[in-house]
Design a protein around this motif. Structure first.
Motif, PDB file in Angstrom:
ATOM      1  N   ASP A  68      39.856  46.652  51.656  1.00 45.69           N
ATOM      2  CA  ASP A  68      40.791  47.721  51.309  1.00 45.69           C
ATOM      3  C   ASP A  68      42.089  47.534  52.107  1.00 45.69           C
ATOM      4  O   ASP A  68      42.147  46.723  53.036  1.00 45.69           O
ATOM      5  N   THR A  69      43.115  48.310  51.719  1.00 42.32           N
ATOM      6  CA  THR A  69      44.452  48.033  52.266  1.00 42.32           C
ATOM      7  C   THR A  69      44.516  48.215  53.784  1.00 42.32           C
ATOM      8  O   THR A  69      45.163  47.433  54.467  1.00 42.32           O
TER       9      THR A  69
ATOM     10  N   GLY B 252      46.656  44.207  48.593  1.00 43.11           N
ATOM     11  CA  GLY B 252      45.549  45.041  48.113  1.00 43.11           C
ATOM     12  C   GLY B 252      45.968  46.317  47.400  1.00 43.11           C
ATOM     13  O   GLY B 252      45.132  47.138  47.032  1.00 43.11           O
TER      14      GLY B 252
ATOM     15  N   HIS C  22      40.541  39.698  48.927  1.00 41.30           N
ATOM     16  CA  HIS C  22      40.625  40.489  47.691  1.00 41.30           C
ATOM     17  C   HIS C  22      39.532  41.550  47.609  1.00 41.30           C
ATOM     18  O   HIS C  22      39.586  42.436  46.760  1.00 41.30           O
ATOM     19  N   LYS C  23      38.547  41.477  48.518  1.00 39.36           N
ATOM     20  CA  LYS C  23      37.501  42.507  48.527  1.00 39.36           C
ATOM     21  C   LYS C  23      37.775  43.576  49.589  1.00 39.36           C
ATOM     22  O   LYS C  23      37.040  44.544  49.687  1.00 39.36           O
TER      23      LYS C  23
ATOM     24  N   VAL D  77      47.776  46.461  44.493  1.00 42.32           N
ATOM     25  CA  VAL D  77      47.357  46.157  43.119  1.00 42.32           C
ATOM     26  C   VAL D  77      46.119  45.273  43.258  1.00 42.32           C
ATOM     27  O   VAL D  77      46.138  44.302  44.025  1.00 42.32           O
ATOM     28  N   ARG D  78      45.023  45.624  42.592  1.00 48.87           N
ATOM     29  CA  ARG D  78      43.769  44.884  42.815  1.00 48.87           C
ATOM     30  C   ARG D  78      43.759  43.556  42.058  1.00 48.87           C
ATOM     31  O   ARG D  78      44.275  43.466  40.928  1.00 48.87           O
ATOM     32  N   CYS D  79      43.185  42.568  42.708  1.00 45.22           N
ATOM     33  CA  CYS D  79      43.009  41.245  42.104  1.00 45.22           C
ATOM     34  C   CYS D  79      41.920  41.353  41.027  1.00 45.22           C
ATOM     35  O   CYS D  79      40.823  41.826  41.303  1.00 45.22           O
ATOM     36  N   ARG D  80      42.232  40.958  39.791  1.00 43.53           N
ATOM     37  CA  ARG D  80      41.257  41.103  38.694  1.00 43.53           C
ATOM     38  C   ARG D  80      40.317  39.918  38.586  1.00 43.53           C
ATOM     39  O   ARG D  80      39.174  40.053  38.178  1.00 43.53           O
TER      40      ARG D  80
ATOM     41  N   THR E  49      49.400  42.409  45.226  1.00 41.31           N
ATOM     42  CA  THR E  49      48.007  41.984  45.054  1.00 41.31           C
ATOM     43  C   THR E  49      47.475  41.411  46.367  1.00 41.31           C
ATOM     44  O   THR E  49      46.337  41.672  46.750  1.00 41.31           O
TER      45      THR E  49
ATOM     46  N   SER F 232      46.318  39.508  38.095  1.00 45.28           N
ATOM     47  CA  SER F 232      46.392  40.951  38.344  1.00 45.28           C
ATOM     48  C   SER F 232      47.454  41.552  37.440  1.00 45.28           C
ATOM     49  O   SER F 232      48.247  40.830  36.825  1.00 45.28           O
TER      50      SER F 232
END
Ligand code: ATP
Length: 235
Positions: free
Chosen positions: A69-70, A49, A66-67, A51-54, A46, A9
């Motif tokens: 929302d916060t 949530g 990782h999918k 900072v999004r996991c790339r 990350t 990320s």
């Protein structure tokens, strides 16, 4: 409980976390230590949530976190105390704590949890009508941790709780982190530059260097590791 698999990320074209894997088991205190800019805060952001996991995966009890929302992540029992505390300065101590319980409706248990955080940090009860912004740095850290506890997390993510605090207050904060872990069975993921104190209370630790995990093991083994001693313990 929490598993990171090859997580990357970052920000724009900066990759701050470069493929890290780690595990946090239920009931543990895990610490992630590293120098300035190693990517510790980005790792926490990350997980929560923000900072999004790339690429890679973050699993919470085998669910693909990782999918999410916060707010789903918070509802699933993961709560972060950010670096710099970010309490609400214009709300009182009590109002800050009420905000922590915002997503809950179990009124009786909320009252018990309020009594519990006041037992951990009696100064907050004394100051409950005082505005958050007028508290000392140490008291603000106590308030930020207590606000997170009011969400009744299963997993508490702490970002540099010792930052900018006097040694005596740091000692107190670390003792209380240990107490929270033992008494309320809260799993703790602690990001720290203060490697010595963090490893004193942790079960296991990971060392992050330039976005990558370079050393991991039991806290005792890290305290005895010559590389860790030289780079992070000043020995
Ligand atoms: P510190 O202990 O100083 O907080 P850290 O280990 O927590 O450091 P991060 O804050 O995660 O490190 O930073 C990792 C890298 O990402 C650094 O190179 C930093 O400059 C960069 N970075 C952090 N936040 C941002 C941002 N909002 N925009 C762009 N780059 C960022």
């Amino acid at each position: 409980m929490l598993k990171l698999e090859n997580v990357q990320s970052g920000y724009g074209n900066i990759l701050a976390v470069k493929g890290i894997s780690l595990v946090v088991n239920q009931g543990e205190i895990i610490t992630l230590i590293g120098a300035n800019g190693a990517g510790k805060s980005t790792t926490l952001l990350t997980i929560s949530g923000i900072v999004r996991c790339r690429s890679g995966k973050i699993l919470l009890n085998n669910e693909e976190m990782h999918k999410m929302d916060t707010d789903t992540i918070v509802k699933k029992g993961v709560c972060q105390v950010p670096e710099g505390r970010h309490i609400f300065p214009q709300l009182t101590v009590k109002e800050n704590l009420d905000m922590g319980a915002f997503l809950r409706n179990d009124t009786n248990q909320i009252k018990k949890d309020l009594d519990y955080v006041f037992s951990l940090f009696p100064i907050l009860e004394e100051r409950k009508h005082q505005y958050g912004g007028t508290l000392s740095g140490g008291e603000q850290q106590m308030l930020a941790m207590s606000r997170a506890l009011m969400a009744k997390p299963d997993l508490l993510l702490l970002d540099e709780p010792s930052m900018g605090l006097a040694p005596l207050i740091i000692k107190q904060i670390f003792e209380i982190i240990k107490k929270i872990n033992k008494e309320s069975n809260t799993t703790i993921f602690l990001v720290e530059q203060n490697a010595n104190q963090a490893l004193q209370i942790a079960d296991r630790g990971y060392v992050l260097e330039n976005g990558k995990i370079t050393i991991s093991g039991s806290a005792d083994s890290l305290l005895e590791n010559q590389g860790v001693q030289k780079a992070y313990l000043g020995l």
